[in-house]
Motif scaffolding. Structure first.
Motif, PDB file in Angstrom:
ATOM      1  N   THR A  55      41.050  40.142  38.515  1.00  0.00           N
ATOM      2  CA  THR A  55      40.095  39.190  39.082  1.00  0.00           C
ATOM      3  C   THR A  55      40.821  37.942  39.557  1.00  0.00           C
ATOM      4  N   GLU A  56      40.174  37.218  40.450  1.00  0.00           N
ATOM      5  CA  GLU A  56      40.765  35.983  40.962  1.00  0.00           C
ATOM      6  C   GLU A  56      40.731  34.884  39.908  1.00  0.00           C
ATOM      7  N   GLY A 218      35.755  36.202  35.732  1.00  0.00           N
ATOM      8  CA  GLY A 218      35.803  37.644  35.952  1.00  0.00           C
ATOM      9  C   GLY A 218      34.871  38.146  37.028  1.00  0.00           C
ATOM     10  N   SER A 219      34.080  37.239  37.635  1.00  0.00           N
ATOM     11  CA  SER A 219      33.087  37.691  38.619  1.00  0.00           C
ATOM     12  C   SER A 219      33.694  38.011  39.979  1.00  0.00           C
ATOM     13  N   LEU A 220      34.837  37.406  40.292  1.00  0.00           N
ATOM     14  CA  LEU A 220      35.460  37.625  41.600  1.00  0.00           C
ATOM     15  C   LEU A 220      36.572  38.664  41.471  1.00  0.00           C
ATOM     16  N   GLN A 221      36.177  39.917  41.510  1.00  0.00           N
ATOM     17  CA  GLN A 221      37.152  40.991  41.348  1.00  0.00           C
ATOM     18  C   GLN A 221      38.012  41.151  42.607  1.00  0.00           C
ATOM     19  N   TRP A 250      43.785  39.427  34.512  1.00  0.00           N
ATOM     20  CA  TRP A 250      43.418  40.802  34.212  1.00  0.00           C
ATOM     21  C   TRP A 250      42.518  40.823  32.976  1.00  0.00           C
ATOM     22  N   HIS A 251      41.348  41.438  33.097  1.00  0.00           N
ATOM     23  CA  HIS A 251      40.414  41.591  31.984  1.00  0.00           C
ATOM     24  C   HIS A 251      40.615  42.977  31.386  1.00  0.00           C
TER      25      HIS A 251
END
Length: 324
Positions: A55-56, A218-221, A250-251
């Motif tokens: 993610t960004e 984590g919303s902006l993959q 990285w999640h």
């Protein structure tokens, strides 16, 4: 003792690091620079970074949504920091390393915080006393009250009367700024970005019309993340339009977060026209649905004047149209 929102004072880097005796590119006051080597770190490998979601990394300040006074509230990050004298002792210890462990006087060495301050999940505790991290801070949160002057920009993104928050989020292949119920964000950490945060790298609002929004972590993959080696990552950051970001987080499936910042590769940030500002964006904030009472500096009110409009690029928003 109540705990809220896990805060990692320092999310580990995806790669092993080395310290160079030269000025940092991120912090002007820092006399050393941390750079990534070509080897994935043990923590990254243990967390199975190869199968993580990339993610960004958004450049802002960390927030959290949790209950306060039985209502969903926005909380601001606030670390308990040492007093000046304790900080001086700690820095001297770090530079000389005359002993193997620094001893804190936990009753006297830390600045006071308000009664509403709550330590974050993951803060170590020994015999009921909170322990500072490796940087000498005790991470925690404080609720953002409506009348708070210290957190006025946080306040501009929420309305407790309606239980709503101003959020930037993906919608299909585009972005959308909209108001969402705070209840939908419970137990989430987010990033506050905007006019008065970190030099405003995304060009949100103006000095005359300050605008701030929240972005869920984590919303902006990242659609097509590069391979996990320094050569491909460096090329991606330098040449891909999607790589014009502050970094990657990285999640991992086990909940671990692993990051790589442009500075770890010796690359510039902030930079002109970051990827976020190049994406199409729509604004959907219809105040007629609610009996909202906003202050004139409210970010929600400013963006509501642009309700229903779509832009080919985030950077194309005519902020003068948001002025009353």
């Amino acid at each position: 003792m109540q705990r809220l929102g896990s805060v990692q004072q320092k999310i580990p880097c995806a790669f092993c690091s080395q310290v160079r005796d030269e000025p940092a590119t991120k912090r002007a006051s820092q006399s050393f620079r941390v750079v990534a080597t070509g080897e994935l770190s043990a923590k990254a490998l243990q967390a199975d970074i190869q199968h993580a979601v990339a993610t960004e990394k958004v450049d802002g300040t960390c927030c959290y949504v949790a209950k306060y006074k039985d209502l969903p509230y926005l909380w601001a990050r606030l670390d308990r920091r040492p007093t000046k004298q304790a900080e001086k002792r700690f820095r001297k210890f770090q530079s000389t390393k005359t002993s193997t462990e620094f001893t804190w006087n936990l009753d006297d060495d830390f600045r006071p915080v308000s009664d509403s301050w709550v330590p974050a999940h993951g803060v170590a505790q020994i015999k009921g006393q909170l322990q500072p991290d490796e940087n000498g801070h005790i991470p925690g949160w404080v609720p953002v009250e409506k009348e708070s002057k210290s957190y006025c920009w946080h306040c501009s993104t929420v309305n407790y009367q309606t239980g709503s928050a101003l959020v930037l989020k993906p919608r299909a292949a585009n972005l959308e700024i909209t108001a969402v119920p705070l209840a939908e964000l419970l137990e989430q950490t987010l990033e506050l970005v905007g006019t008065s945060v970190n030099g405003n790298p995304y060009g949100l609002g103006t000095k005359k019309i300050p605008v701030h929004v929240l972005v869920s972590h984590g919303s902006l993959q990242i659609e097509k993340p590069p391979a996990l080696n320094l050569t491909d990552l460096t090329t991606w950051f330098e040449e891909s339009p999607e790589g014009k970001v502050e970094g990657i987080v990285w999640h991992c499936a086990n909940g671990t977060l692993i990051k790589l910042h442009r500075h770890h590769l010796g690359l510039q940030w902030p930079m002109p026209d970051p990827y976020l500002t190049a994406r199409p964006l729509s604004i959907s904030i219809d105040l007629t649905k609610y009996e909202w009472d906003f202050e004139t500096k409210s970010s929600i009110l400013a963006l509501a004047r642009l309700n229903g409009k779509q832009f080919d690029h985030f950077k194309d928003i005519p902020w003068e149209d948001a002025e009353s």
